[in-house]
Scaffold this motif. Sequence first.
Motif, mmCIF file in Angstrom:
data_model
loop_
_atom_site.group_PDB
_atom_site.id
_atom_site.type_symbol
_atom_site.label_atom_id
_atom_site.label_comp_id
_atom_site.label_asym_id
_atom_site.label_seq_id
_atom_site.Cartn_x
_atom_site.Cartn_y
_atom_site.Cartn_z
ATOM 1 N N GLY A 1 73.824 99.872 -27.948
ATOM 2 C CA GLY A 1 74.441 98.580 -28.797
ATOM 3 C C GLY A 1 75.513 98.697 -28.852
ATOM 4 N N LYS A 2 76.217 97.315 -29.475
ATOM 5 C CA LYS A 2 77.473 97.066 -29.284
ATOM 6 C C LYS A 2 77.979 96.761 -30.861
ATOM 7 C CE LYS A 2 78.994 96.947 -24.546
ATOM 8 N NZ LYS A 2 76.850 96.663 -24.046
ATOM 9 N N PHE A 3 79.416 97.592 -31.048
ATOM 10 C CA PHE A 3 79.784 96.930 -32.683
ATOM 11 C C PHE A 3 81.275 96.597 -32.037
ATOM 12 C CE2 PHE A 3 76.275 98.791 -35.220
ATOM 13 C CZ PHE A 3 75.727 97.805 -36.209
ATOM 14 N N TYR A 4 81.091 95.088 -31.865
ATOM 15 C CA TYR A 4 82.478 94.737 -31.126
ATOM 16 C C TYR A 4 84.032 94.820 -32.821
ATOM 17 C CZ TYR A 4 80.439 93.155 -27.363
ATOM 18 O OH TYR A 4 79.444 93.423 -25.814
ATOM 19 N N ARG A 5 85.231 94.714 -32.524
ATOM 20 C CA ARG A 5 86.240 94.776 -33.492
ATOM 21 C C ARG A 5 85.986 92.925 -34.093
ATOM 22 N NH1 ARG A 5 89.559 94.417 -29.911
ATOM 23 N NH2 ARG A 5 90.164 96.448 -29.880
ATOM 24 N N SER A 6 86.017 93.145 -35.524
ATOM 25 C CA SER A 6 86.082 92.463 -36.497
ATOM 26 C C SER A 6 87.419 91.919 -36.844
ATOM 27 C CB SER A 6 85.057 92.706 -37.887
ATOM 28 O OG SER A 6 85.310 92.312 -38.826
ATOM 29 N N SER A 7 87.425 91.327 -37.616
ATOM 30 C CA SER A 7 88.770 89.888 -38.037
ATOM 31 C C SER A 7 88.482 90.536 -39.918
ATOM 32 C CB SER A 7 89.164 88.667 -37.816
ATOM 33 O OG SER A 7 87.987 87.796 -38.416
ATOM 34 N N GLY A 8 87.976 91.156 -40.057
ATOM 35 C CA GLY A 8 87.414 91.182 -41.882
ATOM 36 C C GLY A 8 86.250 91.183 -42.383
ATOM 37 N N GLU A 9 85.053 90.428 -41.341
ATOM 38 C CA GLU A 9 83.952 90.211 -41.836
ATOM 39 C C GLU A 9 83.327 91.674 -41.409
ATOM 40 O OE1 GLU A 9 82.106 88.307 -43.785
ATOM 41 O OE2 GLU A 9 83.864 86.383 -43.675
ATOM 42 N N ASP B 1 91.555 104.298 -34.332
ATOM 43 C CA ASP B 1 92.683 104.374 -35.267
ATOM 44 C C ASP B 1 92.496 103.350 -36.466
ATOM 45 O OD1 ASP B 1 93.879 105.677 -33.355
ATOM 46 O OD2 ASP B 1 95.005 104.300 -32.423
ATOM 47 N N TYR B 2 91.568 102.414 -35.782
ATOM 48 C CA TYR B 2 91.313 101.325 -37.731
ATOM 49 C C TYR B 2 89.698 100.853 -37.019
ATOM 50 C CZ TYR B 2 91.813 97.017 -34.494
ATOM 51 O OH TYR B 2 92.848 96.776 -33.057
ATOM 52 N N GLY B 3 88.441 99.946 -38.346
ATOM 53 C CA GLY B 3 88.147 100.124 -38.400
ATOM 54 C C GLY B 3 87.153 101.231 -39.562
ATOM 55 N N LEU B 4 85.784 100.555 -39.750
ATOM 56 C CA LEU B 4 85.059 101.446 -40.977
ATOM 57 C C LEU B 4 83.861 101.884 -40.233
ATOM 58 C CD1 LEU B 4 84.797 103.000 -43.135
ATOM 59 C CD2 LEU B 4 84.796 101.255 -44.307
ATOM 60 N N ALA B 5 82.860 102.403 -40.027
ATOM 61 C CA ALA B 5 81.228 102.591 -40.052
ATOM 62 C C ALA B 5 80.955 103.372 -41.444
ATOM 63 C CB ALA B 5 81.285 103.405 -38.974
ATOM 64 N N ASP B 6 79.843 103.169 -42.068
ATOM 65 C CA ASP B 6 79.645 103.560 -43.211
ATOM 66 C C ASP B 6 77.827 103.548 -42.675
ATOM 67 O OD1 ASP B 6 78.247 103.823 -45.450
ATOM 68 O OD2 ASP B 6 79.624 101.651 -46.484
ATOM 69 N N LEU B 7 77.377 104.637 -42.399
ATOM 70 C CA LEU B 7 75.945 104.784 -42.205
ATOM 71 C C LEU B 7 75.861 105.741 -42.620
ATOM 72 C CD1 LEU B 7 77.483 106.440 -38.887
ATOM 73 C CD2 LEU B 7 77.064 103.777 -39.106
ATOM 74 N N ARG C 1 83.736 96.815 -38.203
ATOM 75 C CA ARG C 1 83.558 96.974 -39.797
ATOM 76 C C ARG C 1 81.855 96.097 -39.590
ATOM 77 N NH1 ARG C 1 87.899 97.480 -43.479
ATOM 78 N NH2 ARG C 1 85.615 96.863 -44.866
ATOM 79 N N LEU C 2 81.318 97.905 -39.833
ATOM 80 C CA LEU C 2 80.146 97.489 -39.931
ATOM 81 C C LEU C 2 78.984 98.629 -40.786
ATOM 82 C CD1 LEU C 2 78.057 100.422 -38.634
ATOM 83 C CD2 LEU C 2 80.596 99.441 -36.897
ATOM 84 N N LYS C 3 77.969 98.107 -41.520
ATOM 85 C CA LYS C 3 77.456 99.265 -42.513
ATOM 86 C C LYS C 3 75.666 99.348 -41.318
ATOM 87 C CE LYS C 3 75.027 99.659 -46.679
ATOM 88 N NZ LYS C 3 74.726 98.742 -48.244
ATOM 89 N N SER C 4 75.398 100.598 -41.868
ATOM 90 C CA SER C 4 73.930 100.588 -40.777
ATOM 91 C C SER C 4 73.217 101.664 -41.945
ATOM 92 C CB SER C 4 73.661 101.182 -39.568
ATOM 93 O OG SER C 4 73.120 102.043 -39.084
ATOM 94 N N VAL C 5 72.371 101.317 -41.734
ATOM 95 C CA VAL C 5 70.697 101.730 -42.880
ATOM 96 C C VAL C 5 69.852 101.565 -42.277
ATOM 97 C CG1 VAL C 5 70.152 101.659 -44.991
ATOM 98 C CG2 VAL C 5 71.866 100.778 -45.052
ATOM 99 N N VAL C 6 68.754 102.646 -42.017
ATOM 100 C CA VAL C 6 67.835 103.202 -41.103
ATOM 101 C C VAL C 6 67.026 104.397 -42.344
ATOM 102 C CG1 VAL C 6 66.967 104.992 -39.749
ATOM 103 C CG2 VAL C 6 69.207 103.452 -39.778
ATOM 104 N N LYS C 7 65.971 103.392 -42.976
ATOM 105 C CA LYS C 7 65.271 104.183 -44.592
ATOM 106 C C LYS C 7 64.013 104.559 -43.679
ATOM 107 C CE LYS C 7 63.562 103.340 -48.391
ATOM 108 N NZ LYS C 7 63.185 102.066 -50.165
ATOM 109 N N VAL D 1 79.001 91.440 -34.126
ATOM 110 C CA VAL D 1 80.106 90.792 -34.514
ATOM 111 C C VAL D 1 80.233 91.017 -36.068
ATOM 112 C CG1 VAL D 1 80.663 90.348 -32.878
ATOM 113 C CG2 VAL D 1 80.139 88.488 -34.176
ATOM 114 N N GLY D 2 81.165 90.624 -36.112
ATOM 115 C CA GLY D 2 81.652 90.567 -38.022
ATOM 116 C C GLY D 2 80.837 89.437 -38.686
#
Length: 280
Positions: free
Chosen positions: A93-101, A164-170, A131-137, A68-69
Amino acid sequence: MSLNNQAAVKSEVLGWQASLNLSFAATSEKTLLVKRQHVGPLTVQRPFYPEGDGVCHVYILHPPGGIVGGDCLAISVDAKAHSHALITTPAAGKFYRSSGEQAMQIVEINVAENAAVEWLPQETIIYQGARLKSVVKVNLAATARFIGWEILSLGRPASNEGFDYGLADLHWQIYYQNKPIFLERLQLDAKAFAARWGLQGFSACGTLFATPASSESLVAVQSLIGDTKGRGVTRIDNVLVCRGLDNRTDTLRHFFEQVWAIVRPDMLQRNACAPRIWAT
């Protein structure tokens, strides 16, 4: 600053702050998990050896079941010379709805000389509003080998939920002898989800990487794809990059398992051996 230290910096954010450090070493008989250090809700089950000849299969566990956020998860994998590890997860895996974080997941994989890592987690479900950021190096030595994939499901199509809303930064970053050979950043939001230049409304998308991959593997995967829509493959230097779009995550995953079954014997001289957890 290392990726794990970057995760630690976020400790002031409310949410689970978890890290997992794994190290693999080869013996004359098999690859051993010689280090497992964890903080917070990240751990592994005992290693399995379903192939019978030394490849170490490990399942990463995240007991909360979702991110979660404000959560920040950091995973570090170190494969020492001549070791061979296959790493997966027991469930999606699951990324849940965020209230902003923003939620964050950071994975760093180091593969030494003549070592091999297969990073094959089960699919990740990204809920609408996440709302998430995922980095694989991935850091590769000169004779290292790597196969990895990322399979995403956006929204919950079975419940008529899109994205319809949200952001995944991969982010995917692959380095060979400390030099970048593949750097990619993908930002998925409502516009990218629906656009013709984006996911075109498909709920499932994924990418598979394999290096060093031969031209023969490229031709074999091209033959597998044929005229199938929503599938593509290329080879950049010796990095094979295979992509897919689909309305069903299970169909897309089956496709990537077929690609894995092609490239694994060529790269690792081993037939595909699916982790038993995938069948449960």
